[in-house]
Design an enzyme around this catalytic site. Structure first.
Site, PDB file in Angstrom:
ATOM      1  N   LYS A  87     -13.429  -2.899 -21.985  1.00 52.10           N
ATOM      2  CA  LYS A  87     -12.880  -4.154 -21.447  1.00 52.10           C
ATOM      3  C   LYS A  87     -12.685  -5.130 -22.596  1.00 52.10           C
ATOM      4  CE  LYS A  87     -12.045  -5.911 -17.269  1.00 52.10           C
ATOM      5  NZ  LYS A  87     -11.551  -5.205 -16.079  1.00 52.10           N
ATOM      6  N   GLY A 195      -8.965 -12.324   2.328  1.00 49.01           N
ATOM      7  CA  GLY A 195      -8.010 -12.401   1.213  1.00 49.01           C
ATOM      8  C   GLY A 195      -6.784 -11.551   1.475  1.00 49.01           C
ATOM      9  N   VAL A 196      -5.636 -12.219   1.678  1.00 49.84           N
ATOM     10  CA  VAL A 196      -4.389 -11.468   1.873  1.00 49.84           C
ATOM     11  C   VAL A 196      -3.445 -11.740   0.696  1.00 49.84           C
ATOM     12  CG1 VAL A 196      -4.407 -10.978   4.344  1.00 49.84           C
ATOM     13  CG2 VAL A 196      -3.745 -13.274   3.564  1.00 49.84           C
ATOM     14  N   GLY A 197      -3.953 -11.487  -0.508  1.00 51.15           N
ATOM     15  CA  GLY A 197      -3.145 -11.596  -1.720  1.00 51.15           C
ATOM     16  C   GLY A 197      -2.440 -10.278  -1.972  1.00 51.15           C
ATOM     17  N   VAL A 199      -3.352  -7.255  -3.008  1.00 53.43           N
ATOM     18  CA  VAL A 199      -3.918  -6.028  -2.435  1.00 53.43           C
ATOM     19  C   VAL A 199      -4.155  -6.188  -0.926  1.00 53.43           C
ATOM     20  CG1 VAL A 199      -5.826  -4.374  -2.501  1.00 53.43           C
ATOM     21  CG2 VAL A 199      -5.051  -5.444  -4.618  1.00 53.43           C
TER      22      VAL A 199
HETATM   23  P1  NAD Z   1      -4.891 -11.929  -5.507  1.00 52.32           P
HETATM   24  O1  NAD Z   1      -5.237 -13.104  -6.358  1.00 52.32           O
HETATM   25  O2  NAD Z   1      -3.460 -11.521  -5.399  1.00 52.32           O
HETATM   26  O3  NAD Z   1      -5.436 -12.149  -4.020  1.00 52.32           O
HETATM   27  C1  NAD Z   1      -6.684 -12.684  -3.737  1.00 52.32           C
HETATM   28  C2  NAD Z   1      -6.533 -13.518  -2.469  1.00 52.32           C
HETATM   29  O4  NAD Z   1      -7.820 -13.946  -2.055  1.00 52.32           O
HETATM   30  C3  NAD Z   1      -5.684 -14.767  -2.670  1.00 52.32           C
HETATM   31  O5  NAD Z   1      -4.710 -14.843  -1.664  1.00 52.32           O
HETATM   32  C4  NAD Z   1      -6.696 -15.905  -2.579  1.00 52.32           C
HETATM   33  O6  NAD Z   1      -6.142 -17.093  -2.074  1.00 52.32           O
HETATM   34  C5  NAD Z   1      -7.736 -15.301  -1.657  1.00 52.32           C
HETATM   35  N1  NAD Z   1      -9.058 -15.914  -1.720  1.00 52.32           N
HETATM   36  C6  NAD Z   1      -9.734 -16.369  -2.811  1.00 52.32           C
HETATM   37  N2  NAD Z   1     -10.937 -16.847  -2.467  1.00 52.32           N
HETATM   38  C7  NAD Z   1     -11.028 -16.682  -1.131  1.00 52.32           C
HETATM   39  C8  NAD Z   1     -12.031 -16.994  -0.173  1.00 52.32           C
HETATM   40  N3  NAD Z   1     -13.179 -17.587  -0.516  1.00 52.32           N
HETATM   41  N4  NAD Z   1     -11.805 -16.697   1.121  1.00 52.32           N
HETATM   42  C9  NAD Z   1     -10.640 -16.118   1.500  1.00 52.32           C
HETATM   43  N5  NAD Z   1      -9.646 -15.809   0.637  1.00 52.32           N
HETATM   44  C10 NAD Z   1      -9.834 -16.097  -0.646  1.00 52.32           C
HETATM   45  O7  NAD Z   1      -5.783 -10.734  -6.068  1.00 52.32           O
HETATM   46  P2  NAD Z   1      -5.588  -9.175  -5.797  1.00 52.32           P
HETATM   47  O8  NAD Z   1      -4.861  -8.572  -6.935  1.00 52.32           O
HETATM   48  O9  NAD Z   1      -5.116  -8.970  -4.414  1.00 52.32           O
HETATM   49  O10 NAD Z   1      -7.100  -8.671  -5.925  1.00 52.32           O
HETATM   50  C11 NAD Z   1      -8.041  -8.884  -4.884  1.00 52.32           C
HETATM   51  C12 NAD Z   1      -9.391  -8.334  -5.306  1.00 52.32           C
HETATM   52  O11 NAD Z   1      -9.266  -6.937  -5.582  1.00 52.32           O
HETATM   53  C13 NAD Z   1      -9.959  -8.964  -6.575  1.00 52.32           C
HETATM   54  O12 NAD Z   1     -11.368  -8.990  -6.488  1.00 52.32           O
HETATM   55  C14 NAD Z   1      -9.548  -7.978  -7.655  1.00 52.32           C
HETATM   56  O13 NAD Z   1     -10.418  -8.035  -8.781  1.00 52.32           O
HETATM   57  C15 NAD Z   1      -9.705  -6.658  -6.920  1.00 52.32           C
HETATM   58  N6  NAD Z   1      -8.895  -5.574  -7.471  1.00 52.32           N
HETATM   59  C16 NAD Z   1      -7.550  -5.700  -7.568  1.00 52.32           C
HETATM   60  C17 NAD Z   1      -6.789  -4.656  -8.089  1.00 52.32           C
HETATM   61  C18 NAD Z   1      -5.291  -4.753  -8.178  1.00 52.32           C
HETATM   62  O14 NAD Z   1      -4.646  -3.707  -8.418  1.00 52.32           O
HETATM   63  N7  NAD Z   1      -4.701  -5.921  -7.985  1.00 52.32           N
HETATM   64  C19 NAD Z   1      -7.428  -3.479  -8.532  1.00 52.32           C
HETATM   65  C20 NAD Z   1      -8.821  -3.368  -8.398  1.00 52.32           C
HETATM   66  C21 NAD Z   1      -9.548  -4.432  -7.862  1.00 52.32           C
END
Ligand code: NAD
Length: 400
Positions: A87, A195-197, A199
């Site tokens: 990392k 969290g509906v970001g 992923v």
């Molecule tokens: P993202 O930033 O696109 O989405 C995260 C969402 O969570 C956002 O919409 C945010 O507003 C919401 N959020 C933050 N705090 C919150 C809370 N307290 N309550 C409710 N919602 C909340 O991130 P992502 O890429 O979708 O990743 C989500 C998680 O998955 C992270 O922990 C990330 O480390 C992990 N992850 C992602 C990937 C990837 O390919 N993107 C791979 C492995 C792990």
């Protein structure tokens, strides 16, 4: 750019130090400090993202890079990738301090590992930063598809989030099959999603297609509006209500540390399985979940779809492919789908041994990487020539 390696006498002071193979401190542009840690490269080059965060001290940054690089060793091993764990962290605010020159210096920092560390995007860095890094090293993945020559390259590059969601979907289905003895399917169940970001929304779409009832939350109104538009019929609750809702599966897809004494006591679900990294506040919380008869699927087991995606891209562009994977999109998707089988193996090992799934996942990963084939002969003694090329900052003290 200049660098020096941190010695074990200094690293021994850190709780998260685990005999890492190499931890290197860099001074980049504008005296911005970065660290790269290679935890274990038995299985191959150490792959892990480059995070940029305004850590308060160098000690905090070192703790994070040690913890995260170790996590990548376990994740990559259980994902069946011929890759070790590493990392990078840059100390700084990505909104105000990130420049193309800084990322190019980071490229030179990655190159100092001569291929034993491979970087990718992470919190605070994105595709456009990987483009700058790629100007100084070939050991970078997660590049925009249009940068990769040929259509087959393009099919492999790009945003890994949909693949992370796909892996979670298969992991959740495996957990459901086990928990309900193959007697229930997604159409019979309710899934709560935090969290509906990137992923969370892609996962919600896959679950909805199979007829699952969804309860979602997010702190972003904009995110919720988009989700409602794309998902249609879905129940929305406030962020602090998601832990207490009645559902069958809870999928954390927002942030880490959310499974703690308080939130676990509120849960009314049979299964916790989602994408967020480091969901357990402390490692014993998998025991607490087990005590409540909640089946917990360890985050790094189920969320490896993204690293499989960037791993395949690296295998293709580097010609490093010791297991002769068929490197095209269909095979990569099949590899992600096998996360379902890994989840089942982990659950069965836990059941057989009467231990929490977090412990048995670690054991299964260790069985893979501790006996790994030493594909990369990691040399943590930087040669005098390298030091002369890059300049040495000398000493191993951290600046607080
Ligand atoms: P993202 O930033 O696109 O989405 C995260 C969402 O969570 C956002 O919409 C945010 O507003 C919401 N959020 C933050 N705090 C919150 C809370 N307290 N309550 C409710 N919602 C909340 O991130 P992502 O890429 O979708 O990743 C989500 C998680 O998955 C992270 O922990 C990330 O480390 C992990 N992850 C992602 C990937 C990837 O390919 N993107 C791979 C492995 C792990």
């Amino acid at each position: 750019m200049s660098f020096n390696d941190l010695g074990s006498e200094l690293l021994d002071e850190f709780d998260s130090y685990d005999d890492h193979e190499c931890v290197r401190r860099f001074v980049l542009e504008d005296n911005i400090v970065a660290f790269i840690a290679v935890h274990n490269a038995n299985l191959g080059p150490a792959l892990g993202g480059c995070r940029m965060m305004p850590y308060a001290t160098e000690t905090e940054a070192v703790n994070d890079v040690l913890r995260l690089s170790r996590g990548m060793t376990y994740k990559n091993a259980l994902a069946g990738l011929p890759l070790g764990g590493g990392k990078a962290v840059i100390i700084g605010d990505h909104r105000t301090q990130k420049t193309p020159e800084l990322m190019q210096a980071m490229g030179a920092a990655v190159e100092s590992f001569e291929g034993n560390y491979v970087t990718a995007e992470d919190s605070g860095s994105g595709e456009e930063d990987m483009v700058e890094i790629a100007k100084f090293t070939e050991h970078v993945t997660g590049l925009p598809p249009e940068m990769l020559e040929g259509s087959e390259y393009g099919e492999l590059g790009g945003n890994p989030s949909p693949l992370t969601a796909l892996g979670c979907y298969h992991g959740i289905k495996a957990a459901i099959a086990h928990r309900y003895n193959n007697k229930k399917t997604l159409a019979d169940l309710t899934i709560s999603i935090q969290g509906v970001g990137a992923v969370g929304l892609a996962l919600a779409q896959l679950l909805k297609q199979d007829g699952a009832k969804l309860i979602i939350t997010d702190i972003s109104e904009e995110g919720l509006t988009r989700a409602k538009k794309e998902l249609g019929d879905v129940e929305i609750v406030k962020p602090d209500e998601i832990f207490g809702v009645e559902a069958d599966v809870f999928a954390p897809c927002a942030m880490g540390g959310i499974l703690n004494d308080q939130t676990i006591s509120e849960l009314k679900v049979d299964i916790v399985a989602g994408a967020a990294n480091n969901q357990l506040l402390a490692s014993h919380h998998d025991k607490v979940l087990m005590g409540k008869e909640i089946l917990y699927i360890p985050d790094y087991v189920i969320n490896s779809g993204g690293v499989i995606c960037v791993g395949y891209e690296y295998f293709r562009k580097s010609d490093y492919n010791p297991q002769d994977f068929n490197i095209e999109r269909g095979s990569m998707v099949n590899h992600v789908e096998r996360i379902g089988q890994t989840v089942t193996d982990n659950i069965l090992a836990a059941q057989e041994q009467g231990r929490p799934t977090g412990e048995t996942a670690d054991q299964l990963a260790e069985e893979k990487f501790l006996k790994g084939g030493a594909l990369a002969d990691m040399n943590d003694d930087t040669s005098e020539e390298d030091q002369a090329n890059y300049g040495s900052t000398g000493g191993t003290r951290l600046v607080q």
